[in-house]
Design an enzyme around this catalytic site. Sequence first.
Site, mmCIF file in Angstrom:
data_model
loop_
_atom_site.group_PDB
_atom_site.id
_atom_site.type_symbol
_atom_site.label_atom_id
_atom_site.label_comp_id
_atom_site.label_asym_id
_atom_site.label_seq_id
_atom_site.Cartn_x
_atom_site.Cartn_y
_atom_site.Cartn_z
ATOM 1 N N CYS A 99 0.845 -1.192 0.000
ATOM 2 C CA CYS A 99 0.000 0.000 0.000
ATOM 3 C C CYS A 99 0.878 1.239 0.000
ATOM 4 C CB CYS A 99 -0.901 0.000 1.238
ATOM 5 S SG CYS A 99 -1.991 1.427 1.336
ATOM 6 N N LEU A 100 0.496 2.214 -0.809
ATOM 7 C CA LEU A 100 1.271 3.455 -0.879
ATOM 8 C C LEU A 100 1.242 4.195 0.461
ATOM 9 C CD1 LEU A 100 0.050 4.633 -4.398
ATOM 10 C CD2 LEU A 100 2.318 3.733 -3.837
ATOM 11 N N GLU A 142 -8.985 -0.750 -2.409
ATOM 12 C CA GLU A 142 -9.365 0.677 -2.510
ATOM 13 C C GLU A 142 -10.667 0.956 -1.774
ATOM 14 O OE1 GLU A 142 -6.993 2.287 -3.301
ATOM 15 O OE2 GLU A 142 -5.900 0.841 -4.507
ATOM 16 N N HIS A 145 -10.071 1.354 1.826
ATOM 17 C CA HIS A 145 -9.558 2.694 2.165
ATOM 18 C C HIS A 145 -10.707 3.672 2.403
ATOM 19 C CE1 HIS A 145 -5.207 2.640 1.889
ATOM 20 N NE2 HIS A 145 -5.213 2.079 0.696
HETATM 21 O O1 GNR Z 1 0.066 -0.128 -5.855
HETATM 22 C C1 GNR Z 1 -0.549 -0.929 -5.145
HETATM 23 N N1 GNR Z 1 -0.322 -2.261 -5.300
HETATM 24 C C2 GNR Z 1 -1.093 -3.234 -4.689
HETATM 25 C C3 GNR Z 1 -0.621 -4.527 -4.708
HETATM 26 C C4 GNR Z 1 -1.343 -5.546 -4.144
HETATM 27 C C5 GNR Z 1 -2.567 -5.272 -3.576
HETATM 28 C C6 GNR Z 1 -3.049 -3.988 -3.528
HETATM 29 C C7 GNR Z 1 -2.325 -2.971 -4.096
HETATM 30 S S1 GNR Z 1 -2.966 -1.358 -4.078
HETATM 31 C C8 GNR Z 1 -1.473 -0.430 -4.109
HETATM 32 C C9 GNR Z 1 -1.760 1.040 -4.228
HETATM 33 C C10 GNR Z 1 -2.516 1.493 -3.012
HETATM 34 O O2 GNR Z 1 -2.038 1.565 -1.911
HETATM 35 N N2 GNR Z 1 -3.791 1.772 -3.182
HETATM 36 O O3 GNR Z 1 -4.546 2.122 -2.126
HETATM 37 NI NI NI Z 2 -3.567 1.268 -0.363
#
Ligand code: GNR
Ligand code: NI
Length: 178
Positions: A99-100, A142, A145
Amino acid sequence: MSILEILKYPDPFLKIKAKPVSRIDEETRKLISAMIETMYFARGIGLAATQVGADKRIAVLDVPAEQRAGGRGQGENLIVLINPEIIAHEGETKYEEGCLSVPGFTADVKRFATVVVKGLDKNGKGLEINAGGLLAIALQHEMDHLDGILFIDRLSKLKRDIIKRKIKKAIEDEKKQL
Ligand code: GNR
Ligand code: NI
């Protein structure tokens, strides 16, 4: 053109349940454009509005199709989803998620294997997506989130406590380096 700052755990804003979008006005359209740019800039496959400090139920995704030589370019699989809801799901799958908002950490997360998601597109038109594979996982990530849930909240208490301790330590080590 604007790249937004991505909030990082443990920012309390990541825990809010975002509000439904009632009108797609100029401000909402600008937010969506900035979210798309920010997602590509950060090399993510998805981004939720709460990650950039916006209290709105909006997610953008671009999950690459099957990796192949000369694979598709940026934007080919772009999805803008407003007020998304899971209306059906099947099976179960596990995938190593990142997750970012939790940079540098990954963990296996259990999700529905396939989902049907309904919502609105960027023009307010009804949209229904039938997804499996990584797209199904990213959609659930997403949408979590937008309800204030991070992938680490989906782990067993034991694994969650271990990863939270590691994250805290990494943040402290980072501070010491300054
Ligand atoms: O870029 C992202 N890669 C990812 C890889 C596996 C499962 C979920 C994700 S989402 C993430 C980007 C992110 O944090 N979106 O909220
Ligand atoms: Ni995420």
